[in-house]
Structure formats: structure tokens, C-alpha cells
Design an enzyme around this catalytic site. Sequence first.
Site, PDB file in Angstrom:
ATOM      1  N   HIS A 102     -57.025 -10.447  -9.980  1.00 23.47           N
ATOM      2  CA  HIS A 102     -56.605 -11.805 -10.804  1.00 23.47           C
ATOM      3  C   HIS A 102     -56.232 -11.689 -11.923  1.00 23.47           C
ATOM      4  O   HIS A 102     -56.685 -10.392 -12.535  1.00 23.47           O
ATOM      5  CB  HIS A 102     -57.861 -12.799 -10.518  1.00 23.47           C
ATOM      6  CG  HIS A 102     -58.193 -13.165  -9.021  1.00 23.47           C
ATOM      7  ND1 HIS A 102     -58.494 -14.450  -8.863  1.00 23.47           N
ATOM      8  CD2 HIS A 102     -58.375 -12.679  -8.084  1.00 23.47           C
ATOM      9  CE1 HIS A 102     -58.932 -14.522  -7.639  1.00 23.47           C
ATOM     10  NE2 HIS A 102     -58.558 -13.563  -7.066  1.00 23.47           N
ATOM     11  N   GLU A 104     -57.010 -12.858 -14.939  1.00 22.36           N
ATOM     12  CA  GLU A 104     -57.916 -12.953 -16.008  1.00 22.36           C
ATOM     13  C   GLU A 104     -58.632 -11.695 -15.759  1.00 22.36           C
ATOM     14  O   GLU A 104     -58.833 -11.082 -17.025  1.00 22.36           O
ATOM     15  CB  GLU A 104     -58.742 -14.331 -15.772  1.00 22.36           C
ATOM     16  CG  GLU A 104     -58.169 -15.409 -15.646  1.00 22.36           C
ATOM     17  CD  GLU A 104     -57.598 -16.121 -14.510  1.00 22.36           C
ATOM     18  OE1 GLU A 104     -57.118 -15.185 -13.812  1.00 22.36           O
ATOM     19  OE2 GLU A 104     -57.775 -17.259 -14.528  1.00 22.36           O
ATOM     20  N   CYS A 129     -59.640 -19.782 -11.325  1.00 24.73           N
ATOM     21  CA  CYS A 129     -60.644 -19.869 -10.024  1.00 24.73           C
ATOM     22  C   CYS A 129     -62.102 -19.702 -10.160  1.00 24.73           C
ATOM     23  O   CYS A 129     -62.443 -19.124 -11.431  1.00 24.73           O
ATOM     24  CB  CYS A 129     -59.626 -19.116  -9.046  1.00 24.73           C
ATOM     25  SG  CYS A 129     -60.251 -17.308  -9.078  1.00 24.73           S
ATOM     26  N   CYS A 132     -62.809 -16.134 -11.210  1.00 23.40           N
ATOM     27  CA  CYS A 132     -62.529 -15.522 -12.622  1.00 23.40           C
ATOM     28  C   CYS A 132     -63.740 -16.168 -13.594  1.00 23.40           C
ATOM     29  O   CYS A 132     -63.783 -15.526 -14.465  1.00 23.40           O
ATOM     30  CB  CYS A 132     -61.072 -15.758 -12.851  1.00 23.40           C
ATOM     31  SG  CYS A 132     -60.142 -14.968 -12.011  1.00 23.40           S
TER      32      CYS A 132
END
Length: 304
Positions: A102, A104, A129, A132
Amino acid sequence: MHARFESPLATLEPGLRAALAPMLAEPAFNGMLSASQVKALMNAGNLNEDDLCLALLPLAAACALAPVSHFSVGAIARGIGGNLYFGANMEFPGVPLSQTVHAEQSAINHAWLRDEQRLRGITVNYTPCGHCRQFMNELNSGVDIMIHLPGRAPATLSHYLPDAFGPRDLSIQSLLLDKVDHGYRLTAATANGLSTNDPLLQQALQAANQSHAPYSQAHSGVALQLADGRIFAGRYAENAAFNPSLPPLQSALILLNINGGNCLDIRRAVLVERDAAPLSQWDATCSTLRALGCGEIYRRTLEG
Ligand SMILES: [Zn+2]
């Protein structure tokens, strides 16, 4: 300049664009902007730091590899000293979604690999999300890290992850981004292994010694070498909730991608990990690397 930056650069305001273009065009541009570069960009664009990071998001998102979702996410991790670190989501053709990265995670891991000591905040182009939010809770900034999103007031992680579970609940003292050296050495080489002096192996060893695995103690590192000779090493980043843990291969792939490398150009790879650990990265590392076309994969073990 890497071709991926050309379109988003063209959309920036002229002042910011003129100041940023030569930075992106530097052959050594590695997806990081130093604090002094950030100040220069703020002046050129007449922007505060929050607005500058928002303006730069399309450039971070341009680093995304999203052949499955076609959904590009960009993130910019903001270091305590003012450095900015780009990150973007990564998916790998033919590889299970559990192996994706992801944005992040990419930006935070990028900052960690450049030895950033602490993050003040992170700017993302979509709301983080749950995965994360949990990943961020492993950081030494804890739930105080600021999250900046387009069109919303900045808020702390504690706002986005109330009643958080994290390393402190498990009495873990060493947090992600804390500086560590586990002091491992390589065990003796086997006949068909890499030479101990091989820089690929040495970089993987160094990464393992800086990895974050307080729950399993299964410290590990991966180093990848591209066809052009460049080497990128990644560290295992474990998480209190286990599933958001970032494997060492993904950590190395993040650095490779953010530096403009191609994941399909990996020629040699090595994993170093503890032999007597409760888990191993070997099978998952080999599986993903083979899907990326890398056939020369080594494993060495750690002692000490
Ligand atoms: Zn996420």
C-alpha cells in the site's frame, strides 16, 4: 527525468513546476526531497508545507504499479527534520494480492530505509485503509502522527484508529523507525552460495540487522540487484497485528521502484534470515521473485 513524472509535473502551477523540474531531472533523484529542497519549493510555489505535500501527491501516485486494480495511490511521508519521502502502491502480476504494497507502507518504509528517525505526518490522496492505519500504529510516533488528506482537516492517527491496539499493548519497547543494530553475523557459506564479501550479501546482512521483528525475533533482510548493477536492500517490518507486516522483499521492491528501477529487471537476489526462527520468508520470497522473472535467488542464515 523519469517519464512517469512528466504528465503530473505539467499540471502544477508554473512557479512550483519551474522549481521542481530540475530536482526531478537530477540523475540521482531517488524519490526523496530534502528539507532544504522542500523550503525552496514552498517559496517558489508560495505554499505552506501542507499544501505543498498535497500538490506533490500526483507525482508520488505516478510511481504506482497497479496492473490489477488500476488504482494509483500516492503517499508522502514527512520526516521530523522536514524531509519528504514519496511512496506509492505496488501490485505484481501473477502474485497473490496479499503480497501487494500500500502507498502508506511504501512511503513509511522508504523513510525508514533512508534512516529517517521519526515521522511527523503523512499525506495521502485517499483515506488510509484499515490495514495502513494499523501499519502506522507500529511507528515510534504512535497515534500522534498527523494524517493529511485532500479536502479534509489534518487529524491524528488516533482520530482514524480509535481504541487502537499496538505494540505498547504487548510491552514492546523498540518501535518502527527506532534505530537498532541486532549484531547478527553470517553463518559459514555453503559451496554454491554467494561469497561473503559480495556487496549483495553485505547489504542484505545490514538490512537484517536493522529489521523490526520484536514479535517473532525472525529478523531478515533482502537485497536485489538489477541488470544495471544497482543494489536495493529491504528490511522486514513486523506489526503487532501480524497481517500488516511488510516482508523484506516488498521493502526492497519499494526502494527499487521509488528509485525508478524496474521490478522485472532483477538479476540476483538474496534473503538473509535467522535459521532457528519461528517463521521463514524463503518460500514467499522465492515465489514472488520467480513471478518477477528472477531466477538467481540465494538464502543465507544469521547467527549471533
Ligand atoms: Zn492501505
